[in-house]
Write an enzyme that holds these catalytic residues in place. Structure first.
Site, mmCIF file in Angstrom:
data_model
loop_
_atom_site.group_PDB
_atom_site.id
_atom_site.type_symbol
_atom_site.label_atom_id
_atom_site.label_comp_id
_atom_site.label_asym_id
_atom_site.label_seq_id
_atom_site.Cartn_x
_atom_site.Cartn_y
_atom_site.Cartn_z
ATOM 1 N N GLU A 15 44.388 0.536 3.202
ATOM 2 C CA GLU A 15 44.554 0.262 4.630
ATOM 3 C C GLU A 15 43.403 0.929 5.372
ATOM 4 O O GLU A 15 43.172 2.131 5.240
ATOM 5 C CB GLU A 15 45.914 0.810 5.101
ATOM 6 C CG GLU A 15 46.136 0.583 6.584
ATOM 7 C CD GLU A 15 47.588 0.305 6.937
ATOM 8 O OE1 GLU A 15 48.403 0.089 6.028
ATOM 9 O OE2 GLU A 15 47.879 0.310 8.140
ATOM 10 N N ASN B 260 51.912 4.444 5.370
ATOM 11 C CA ASN B 260 52.871 3.332 5.393
ATOM 12 C C ASN B 260 53.302 3.192 3.936
ATOM 13 O O ASN B 260 52.805 2.374 3.188
ATOM 14 C CB ASN B 260 52.215 2.050 5.896
ATOM 15 C CG ASN B 260 51.666 2.235 7.306
ATOM 16 O OD1 ASN B 260 52.304 2.859 8.154
ATOM 17 N ND2 ASN B 260 50.473 1.727 7.548
ATOM 18 N N LYS C 149 55.261 9.497 7.688
ATOM 19 C CA LYS C 149 55.125 8.721 8.915
ATOM 20 C C LYS C 149 56.495 8.090 9.143
ATOM 21 O O LYS C 149 56.943 7.272 8.341
ATOM 22 C CB LYS C 149 54.064 7.639 8.726
ATOM 23 C CG LYS C 149 54.001 6.613 9.854
ATOM 24 C CD LYS C 149 52.830 5.650 9.652
ATOM 25 C CE LYS C 149 52.773 4.573 10.714
ATOM 26 N NZ LYS C 149 51.615 3.676 10.542
ATOM 27 N N GLU D 256 55.364 2.437 14.189
ATOM 28 C CA GLU D 256 54.830 1.137 13.771
ATOM 29 C C GLU D 256 55.721 0.479 12.716
ATOM 30 O O GLU D 256 55.241 -0.029 11.705
ATOM 31 C CB GLU D 256 53.403 1.296 13.258
ATOM 32 C CG GLU D 256 52.473 1.860 14.316
ATOM 33 C CD GLU D 256 51.003 1.876 13.917
ATOM 34 O OE1 GLU D 256 50.713 2.097 12.737
ATOM 35 O OE2 GLU D 256 50.164 1.653 14.810
ATOM 36 N N ARG E 138 54.194 13.509 10.624
ATOM 37 C CA ARG E 138 53.178 13.000 11.560
ATOM 38 C C ARG E 138 53.758 12.755 12.961
ATOM 39 O O ARG E 138 54.895 12.307 13.102
ATOM 40 C CB ARG E 138 52.546 11.716 11.036
ATOM 41 C CG ARG E 138 51.766 11.941 9.769
ATOM 42 C CD ARG E 138 51.217 10.639 9.227
ATOM 43 N NE ARG E 138 49.947 10.244 9.800
ATOM 44 C CZ ARG E 138 49.701 9.054 10.317
ATOM 45 N NH1 ARG E 138 50.645 8.156 10.422
ATOM 46 N NH2 ARG E 138 48.504 8.753 10.765
ATOM 47 N N ASP F 247 44.446 6.464 19.442
ATOM 48 C CA ASP F 247 44.311 6.151 18.020
ATOM 49 C C ASP F 247 42.856 6.140 17.564
ATOM 50 O O ASP F 247 42.251 5.072 17.480
ATOM 51 C CB ASP F 247 44.952 4.780 17.740
ATOM 52 C CG ASP F 247 45.146 4.524 16.265
ATOM 53 O OD1 ASP F 247 44.888 5.428 15.463
ATOM 54 O OD2 ASP F 247 45.564 3.406 15.915
ATOM 55 N N GLU G 281 37.597 3.117 11.108
ATOM 56 C CA GLU G 281 38.432 2.005 11.575
ATOM 57 C C GLU G 281 37.952 1.442 12.914
ATOM 58 O O GLU G 281 37.718 0.253 13.056
ATOM 59 C CB GLU G 281 39.890 2.468 11.686
ATOM 60 C CG GLU G 281 40.802 1.416 12.287
ATOM 61 C CD GLU G 281 42.257 1.861 12.342
ATOM 62 O OE1 GLU G 281 42.569 2.973 11.878
ATOM 63 O OE2 GLU G 281 43.089 1.089 12.855
HETATM 64 C C1 GCU Z 1 46.321 3.048 13.015
HETATM 65 C C2 GCU Z 1 45.964 2.082 11.933
HETATM 66 C C3 GCU Z 1 47.126 1.784 11.037
HETATM 67 C C4 GCU Z 1 47.716 3.084 10.525
HETATM 68 C C5 GCU Z 1 48.092 3.954 11.709
HETATM 69 C C6 GCU Z 1 48.580 5.320 11.309
HETATM 70 O O1 GCU Z 1 47.135 2.428 13.953
HETATM 71 O O2 GCU Z 1 45.497 0.899 12.485
HETATM 72 O O3 GCU Z 1 46.661 1.000 9.983
HETATM 73 O O4 GCU Z 1 48.814 2.841 9.717
HETATM 74 O O5 GCU Z 1 46.975 4.167 12.502
HETATM 75 O O6 GCU Z 1 47.838 6.260 11.475
HETATM 76 O O7 GCU Z 1 49.701 5.469 10.859
#
Ligand code: GCU
Length: 652
Positions: free
Chosen positions: A136, A179, A256, A260, A293, A334, A362
């Site tokens: 990712e 994730n 995490k 999201e 986190r 972010d 990123e």
């Molecule tokens: C950003 C990123 C994600 C990642 C997230 C995180 O938003 O785009 O891909 O999972 O950060 O730090 O958890």
């Protein structure tokens, strides 16, 4: 080639100066796996750098590993005399001392007395690597971890990776994406992970895992993952025991949660602290830790994402178990190319906080743009939170010197991958390097780190060193100019976070659109975060807020983070907002061309393959900068309705 990173131990021009020290090594330490590594690294390094291969002696070697119990656990001290002594209280200290000595020789520095002690306890890389081998936000190929080959086949590259980390003081690694797949909690995957831990251990590196909070349900087949449910707690306790049976020095969990779409304790009406403390209890008998986190935000188009982590976590200050550390990203949104520091630093005096940087690029140009992260890292570390009055920098918050935090940590989201040169853009190796060096000692300057890295990686030619270091030093500012000038933020392509997409005004998630962040309208541009707007500024100490309250006094680099400014308003630069916006973007464009010219001047001074590769990437950056220029100016012009004016210089 780029594979050897900054560890190219080729013979230096002044090898004769160092050769007398390279004769022999003696050690007062028991032969632990880490000590064996230290000796092996020193032997190979000296052989390469000086042409002399040292032999092992029982005592009185030309280089001596000396026990000094007065030094802190990972600290070392180099004493230069007729012999070189590397003193430490532990084998780890010796390992770091060895790499320091090699670094001095590789840069052809005089061997002088030098002592050093790491500022934070955990200097950690976070890999966002998936089970399927993808990464990712990774831009350097596939994952280094070949899960399908493990545990039977052990790629020697794992060792090369570990030694690169050890050489810059990194001592902790979480190997999988935040994730997180719950698969990492299965016996099948733990057996694979164990092999990596075994490879890392002799380099002083502890392994951590990211965990999926719903694992009890997903893997354990329980009905719930509620952290207060006795069965759930029992599941984590048993799982933790199972992990430690395989990996006795396992570091702990990185989590995490409720972010999201990831599962978390809030689904059961519990808090982040309830979730973290439950895991901490399972870890406690093994001295493991939980890294929780703070990167959380919920869909709230009317709210301000800037404030959400603060609102969730600030009330929990002081309620986390002793072996929990809360990991906070450097900025409140972010990983933007420039962000003000996260208001949670300075707001949780009773909780150890880890600082999370993103080494992988990123939002900072993938692997086609040069962006030397050290500048950004330092900007954050040196920011003053005023937590305990003036001088309470973010660095001091995280290194524990403001309180007496037991756990201290700096984490970086890794930029490594299966590309032969590890990081895609060769100059991005400098970001991995800088992260490690700053995690060890945040007082180092970006210039020093750049200079070290260039000498070890690219060239010893004095003029070329200066040119290459200057490219790094200028790169961040240049990138900001053509992508997010004046404090513009979060205007990148929404799904992949690459390239400009300021025109995204509608989406199922209104707080993910670009217009949510840039707020362009016929009047002006920027997000009002004063009391008249979201009032996010009130989350900072008044002395911090003060510097950003008045648009006329706000550093132009942060202007649009905090203010909605009229298109025709005069800025401190003497230009109107619109003119300054156009001017900066165009200047950025010019600067990319300068970076290209500067790099071209290195032809013949650096490895031809590296030269060609970086040259190509700079050309891609130049092409992308034009895209940003056109996108920004044409889109925002639909609001400003003003002619494009570059000031000087003009675009050619
Ligand atoms: C950003 C990123 C994600 C990642 C997230 C995180 O938003 O785009 O891909 O999972 O950060 O730090 O958890």
């Amino acid at each position: 080639d780029g594979y050897r990173l900054w560890l190219k131990f080729d013979k230096v021009a002044s090898a004769a100066r160092y050769a007398p020290y390279a004769k022999s090594i003696s050690s007062e330490f028991a032969s632990t796996p880490i000590l064996v590594t230290a000796k092996k690294e020193l032997t190979n390094g000296l052989k390469g750098l000086t042409g002399v291969a040292p032999v092992s002696l029982a005592k009185n070697g030309s280089i001596q590993f000396v026990k000094d119990p007065s030094l802190k656990e990972e600290a070392f001290s180099i004493v230069a005399g007729p012999q070189i002594q590397i003193k430490a209280s532990s084998d780890r200290g010796i390992l770091y001392g060895v790499f320091e000595l090699l670094r001095m020789i590789q840069q052809e520095k005089p061997l002088a007395n030098f002592s050093s002690s790491p500022k934070v306890k955990f200097r950690m890389l976070n890999h966002w690597d998936n089970v399927m081998g993808t990464i990712e936000r990774g831009y350097a190929g596939q994952s280094l971890w070949k899960w399908y080959e493990l545990p039977e086949t052990v790629d020697p590259r794992y060792t090369d990776y570990a030694r690169a980390n050890a050489s810059i003081g990194i001592n902790a690694v979480s190997v999988n994406n935040v994730n997180a797949s719950a698969r990492f909690m299965t016996p099948e995957y733990l057996a694979k992970v164990k092999v990596l831990a075994d490879v890392f251990r002799p380099y002083g590196i502890k392994l951590f895992l990211s965990v999926n909070f719903a694992s009890p349900k997903l893997v354990g087949k329980l009905k719930t993952s509620d952290p207060l449910d006795p069965q759930v707690r029992a599941w984590w306790t048993a799982k933790t025991k199972e992990i430690y049976a395989q990996i006795p020095d396992f570091g702990g969990f990185l989590v995490k949660a409720n972010s999201e779409g990831e599962p978390g304790p809030q689904e059961f009406g519990r808090t982040h602290a309830d979730g973290a403390n439950m895991l901490a209890e399972a870890m406690q008998p093994f001295n493991g830790i939980v890294i929780w986190r703070a990167f959380v935000y919920a869909p709230n188009p009317k709210g301000d994402r800037f404030k959400e982590a603060y609102n969730d976590f600030k009330p929990l200050d002081g309620t986390f178990a002793k072996n929990v550390i809360v990991q906070v990203k450097n900025g409140p949104i972010d990983f933007q190319p420039r962000e003000p520091f996260h208001p949670l630093f300075g707001a949780m005096p009773k909780t150890p906080l880890a600082l999370e940087f993103q080494i992988t690029q990123e939002y900072t140009g993938f692997s086609t743009n040069v962006f030397y992260q050290s500048i950004l890292f330092k900007e954050c570390l040196d920011s003053d939170t005023y937590q305990n009055g003036k001088g309470s920098t973010v660095a001091k918050v995280i290194d524990g010197s403001l309180g007496n935090d037991q756990i201290t940590m700096m984490a970086g989201v890794a930029n490594t991958g299966s590309d032969r040169n590890w990081t895609g853009h060769l100059l991005s190796q400098a970001n991995w390097y800088a992260f490690g060096r700053l995690a060890w000692d945040h007082t180092l300057s970006s210039e020093k780190i750049a200079d070290e890295w260039v000498k070890q990686t690219l060239t010893h030619d004095e003029k070329a060193v200066k040119t290459a270091s200057d490219i790094l030093m200028k790169s961040r500012d240049t990138y900001v100019k053509f992508t997010t000038p004046l404090g513009l933020h979060h205007v990148m392509g929404q799904s992949i976070h690459w390239g400009p997409e300021p025109w995204l005004e509608r989406s199922q998630r209104p707080d993910w659109t670009s217009i949510y962040y840039h707020r362009a309208d016929s009047v002006g541009l920027g997000f009002d975060r004063k009391a008249s707007g979201s009032n996010a500024l009130s989350l900072y100490h008044p002395a911090v807020a003060q510097q950003w309250l008045d648009p006329a006094k706000t550093d132009l680099n942060y202007l649009l983070w905090f203010h909605h400014v009229g298109w025709k308003e005069k800025l401190t630069s003497g230009r109107t907002l619109w003119d300054e916006f156009c001017y900066r973007i165009n200047t950025g464009l010019q600067e990319v061309k300068d970076l290209q010219k500067d790099w071209d001047s290195l032809q013949g001074k650096v490895d031809p393959e590296i030269f060609a590769d970086v040259r190509g990437r700079l050309a891609a950056q130049q092409r992308e900068s034009v895209l940003w220029h056109d996108a920004h100016l044409l889109y925002f012009q639909t609001y400003s309705k003003l002619p494009i004016s570059y000031g000087t210089p003009t675009r050619t």
